[in-house]
Design an enzyme around this catalytic site. Structure first.
Site, mmCIF file in Angstrom:
data_model
loop_
_atom_site.group_PDB
_atom_site.id
_atom_site.type_symbol
_atom_site.label_atom_id
_atom_site.label_comp_id
_atom_site.label_asym_id
_atom_site.label_seq_id
_atom_site.Cartn_x
_atom_site.Cartn_y
_atom_site.Cartn_z
ATOM 1 N N ASN A 119 0.832 -1.017 -0.090
ATOM 2 C CA ASN A 119 -0.040 0.176 -0.254
ATOM 3 C C ASN A 119 1.212 1.279 0.122
ATOM 4 O OD1 ASN A 119 0.470 0.837 2.749
ATOM 5 N ND2 ASN A 119 -0.407 -1.124 3.425
ATOM 6 N N GLY A 130 -2.338 -9.673 3.686
ATOM 7 C CA GLY A 130 -2.280 -10.437 2.453
ATOM 8 C C GLY A 130 -0.780 -10.551 2.118
ATOM 9 N N VAL A 131 -0.211 -10.607 0.985
ATOM 10 C CA VAL A 131 1.195 -10.992 0.537
ATOM 11 C C VAL A 131 2.068 -9.982 1.012
ATOM 12 C CG1 VAL A 131 1.110 -9.515 -1.765
ATOM 13 C CG2 VAL A 131 2.515 -11.642 -1.514
ATOM 14 N N ASP A 132 1.769 -8.796 1.308
ATOM 15 C CA ASP A 132 2.582 -7.617 1.935
ATOM 16 C C ASP A 132 2.847 -8.053 3.332
ATOM 17 O OD1 ASP A 132 3.679 -5.222 2.390
ATOM 18 O OD2 ASP A 132 1.878 -4.061 2.547
ATOM 19 N N THR A 139 -5.318 -8.269 -6.642
ATOM 20 C CA THR A 139 -6.617 -9.245 -6.862
ATOM 21 C C THR A 139 -7.022 -9.696 -5.458
ATOM 22 O OG1 THR A 139 -5.296 -11.084 -7.157
ATOM 23 C CG2 THR A 139 -5.471 -9.950 -9.016
ATOM 24 N N GLY A 140 -6.331 -9.342 -4.385
ATOM 25 C CA GLY A 140 -7.060 -9.644 -3.193
ATOM 26 C C GLY A 140 -7.659 -8.505 -2.479
HETATM 27 N N1 AR6 Z 1 2.505 -15.553 -1.817
HETATM 28 C C1 AR6 Z 1 1.953 -15.332 -2.818
HETATM 29 N N2 AR6 Z 1 0.571 -14.798 -3.089
HETATM 30 C C2 AR6 Z 1 -0.226 -14.430 -2.110
HETATM 31 C C3 AR6 Z 1 0.494 -14.471 -0.789
HETATM 32 C C4 AR6 Z 1 1.687 -15.221 -0.810
HETATM 33 N N3 AR6 Z 1 2.408 -15.406 0.516
HETATM 34 N N4 AR6 Z 1 -0.496 -14.074 0.196
HETATM 35 C C5 AR6 Z 1 -1.423 -13.535 -0.625
HETATM 36 N N5 AR6 Z 1 -1.201 -13.812 -1.899
HETATM 37 P P1 AR6 Z 1 -3.246 -8.966 -1.572
HETATM 38 P P2 AR6 Z 1 -3.921 -6.320 -3.074
HETATM 39 C C6 AR6 Z 1 -2.021 -13.354 -3.051
HETATM 40 O O1 AR6 Z 1 -4.602 -8.628 -0.947
HETATM 41 O O2 AR6 Z 1 -5.061 -7.014 -3.537
HETATM 42 C C7 AR6 Z 1 -2.282 -5.486 1.750
HETATM 43 O O3 AR6 Z 1 -2.793 -5.352 3.006
HETATM 44 C C8 AR6 Z 1 -3.698 -13.158 -2.933
HETATM 45 O O4 AR6 Z 1 -4.359 -14.687 -2.686
HETATM 46 O O5 AR6 Z 1 -2.094 -9.139 -0.941
HETATM 47 O O6 AR6 Z 1 -3.023 -5.896 -4.182
HETATM 48 C C9 AR6 Z 1 -1.375 -4.103 1.267
HETATM 49 O O7 AR6 Z 1 -0.921 -3.468 2.454
HETATM 50 C C10 AR6 Z 1 -3.909 -12.305 -3.888
HETATM 51 O O8 AR6 Z 1 -4.136 -13.185 -5.073
HETATM 52 O O9 AR6 Z 1 -2.829 -7.555 -2.431
HETATM 53 C C11 AR6 Z 1 -2.470 -3.469 0.473
HETATM 54 O O10 AR6 Z 1 -3.157 -2.614 1.640
HETATM 55 C C12 AR6 Z 1 -2.721 -11.474 -4.089
HETATM 56 O O11 AR6 Z 1 -1.545 -12.119 -3.537
HETATM 57 C C13 AR6 Z 1 -3.480 -4.333 -0.057
HETATM 58 O O12 AR6 Z 1 -3.467 -5.504 0.710
HETATM 59 C C14 AR6 Z 1 -3.046 -10.066 -3.842
HETATM 60 O O13 AR6 Z 1 -3.670 -9.981 -2.744
HETATM 61 C C15 AR6 Z 1 -2.928 -4.577 -1.208
HETATM 62 O O14 AR6 Z 1 -4.090 -5.428 -1.921
#
Ligand code: AR6
Length: 202
Positions: free
Chosen positions: A53, A61-63, A147-148
């Protein structure tokens, strides 16, 4: 004569991508994109991309997974970066990760598709690839950015991601050895595979 030639042939087969490309042994845009299912923090690449973010100070999530795995030194470096705008990217060290670097990018929040979301998602990939190239990195792994929590539709996001990467590879054919798309689950990987396949038809 044959014996003297053999080592040279072996060397060519084992050669790094630029050499193989120079030798006409492989076509970059069809060889270097891979789709993998798993946890991006385990990727053994020069850089993994974080779907961050704009604060760059961590989140869910991934972050969250990347910050947890990299350790607390990561957030200390991130504090010095002054945040990051949507569609931009910044690079840090990878700390405890196998990956030597983390490229943090901020994807767009999906708002229906008419607020420039596709262009911003494309910019995330483009800027990440440019940073990798500028730092001499040869391999990079992308998660499914936006996409999350940010709700970008998966098939559309995969298409934008794959098309942007393919365009970059076309424009910079020897810049990178490998670009990985990491699906956290099989369904996500399937969307990436379909995007790679349909881009390959065009
Ligand atoms: N490895 C690979 N992919 C992952 C992992 C992992 N360990 N964990 C989640 N994913 P998101 P965004 C996938 O929500 O939509 C955060 O709070 C997940 O299944 O992580 O860009 C940030 O700080 C999905 O397909 O990221 C921001 O505030 C993808 O990663 C916000 O979320 C992205 O999901 C960003 O949202």
């Amino acid at each position: 004569e044959v014996a003297r030639r053999l080592p040279r042939i072996k060397l060519a087969l084992n050669a790094s991508f630029p050499l193989r490309y120079a030798l006409g042994m492989t076509k970059p845009s069809q060889q270097i994109i891979e789709v993998v299912t798993g946890n991006i923090v385990e990727c053994d690449v020069d850089a993994i991309v974080n779907a961050a973010n704009s604060s760059l100070l961590g989140g869910g999530g991934v972050d969250g997974a990347i910050h947890k795995a990299a350790g607390p030194d990561l957030v200390h470096e991130c504090r010095l970066l002054g945040g990051c705008k949507t569609g931009q990217a910044k690079i840090t060290s990878g700390y405890r990760l196998k990956a030597r670097h983390i490229i943090h990018t901020v994807g767009p929040v999906w708002q229906g598709g008419d607020k420039g979301e596709r262009e911003l998602l494309a910019a995330c990939h483009e800027k990440s690839l440019q940073l990798a190239q500028q730092h001499g990195l040869r391999s990079i792994a992308f998660p499914a950015i936006s996409t999350g929590r940010f709700k970008f539709p998966l098939s559309e996001a995969a298409r934008v991601a794959v098309e942007t990467v393919r365009q970059f590879i076309r424009d910079n054919p020897v810049a990178l050895d490998r670009v990985l798309f990491i699906g956290f689950d099989e369904a996500t990987s399937q969307h990436f595979r379909e995007a790679v396949w349909s881009a390959g038809q065009g």
